[in-house]
Design a protein around this motif. Sequence first.
Motif, short mmCIF file in Angstrom:
data_model
loop_
_atom_site.label_atom_id
_atom_site.label_comp_id
_atom_site.label_asym_id
_atom_site.label_seq_id
_atom_site.Cartn_x
_atom_site.Cartn_y
_atom_site.Cartn_z
N LYS A 62 0.83 -1.21 0.00
CA LYS A 62 0.00 0.00 0.00
C LYS A 62 0.87 1.26 0.00
N SER A 63 0.37 2.27 -0.71
CA SER A 63 1.04 3.58 -0.72
C SER A 63 0.67 4.33 0.56
N PRO A 64 1.35 5.42 0.89
CA PRO A 64 0.98 6.20 2.08
C PRO A 64 -0.49 6.67 2.06
N ALA A 65 -0.96 7.09 0.91
CA ALA A 65 -2.36 7.53 0.82
C ALA A 65 -3.32 6.36 1.06
N GLU A 66 -2.98 5.21 0.53
CA GLU A 66 -3.82 4.03 0.75
C GLU A 66 -3.80 3.60 2.21
N LEU A 70 -6.97 3.25 4.60
CA LEU A 70 -7.17 2.00 5.32
C LEU A 70 -7.32 2.27 6.82
N HIS A 71 -6.50 3.15 7.35
CA HIS A 71 -6.58 3.53 8.76
C HIS A 71 -7.97 4.09 9.09
N ARG A 72 -8.49 4.94 8.22
CA ARG A 72 -9.82 5.51 8.42
C ARG A 72 -10.90 4.43 8.35
N ASP A 73 -10.74 3.50 7.42
CA ASP A 73 -11.73 2.42 7.29
C ASP A 73 -11.73 1.50 8.50
N LEU A 74 -10.55 1.18 9.01
CA LEU A 74 -10.44 0.24 10.12
C LEU A 74 -10.79 0.87 11.47
N TYR A 75 -10.39 2.12 11.67
CA TYR A 75 -10.47 2.71 13.01
C TYR A 75 -11.30 3.98 13.09
#
Length: 149
Positions: A62-66, A70-75
């Motif tokens: 994953k790239s930094p933007a991804e 992902l962080h927003r989706d998970l947490y």
Amino acid sequence: MAYLKVKFYYKVKNISVKNFEFPHLYYKYLWLLGQFVQHSLLYLQGIDIPEPPELKSLYPDKSPAELINLHRDLYGCKFNWKTGMLIVKYGKNQFDISIEAKEIIINNVSDKLSDCIGFDDRGFDFNRACKSAIRKIIELITNGQKQPI
């Protein structure tokens, strides 16, 4: 222009959240408060929230933007940018906190339209809003007084 400002202020401050269209201009504050509530609920459950760079070892492709997404989706909270619906998770349950959060936003937003237009939170008393969210949302969820969806 002054008439529009007064009309805008009156509409937001004096009409119940349930009876009017919540200004899209405030959605950024709604999302921000939702993130605070969700992260607080995760903390109370003892869930460690890794920063996006820490996720790199788990998701090396994953790239930094991804990783940020992902962080927003998970947490993060689940926020619908079209409708303003705000959902948080606690344990295995999900809670719609849209109405409570919108009321908190309205009570903590500046009456100056120019303060709310920028990309910052200058027009929003975030600290006071968080204290209200603890009493009006987080405590009700953790004490089992708010019904899950």
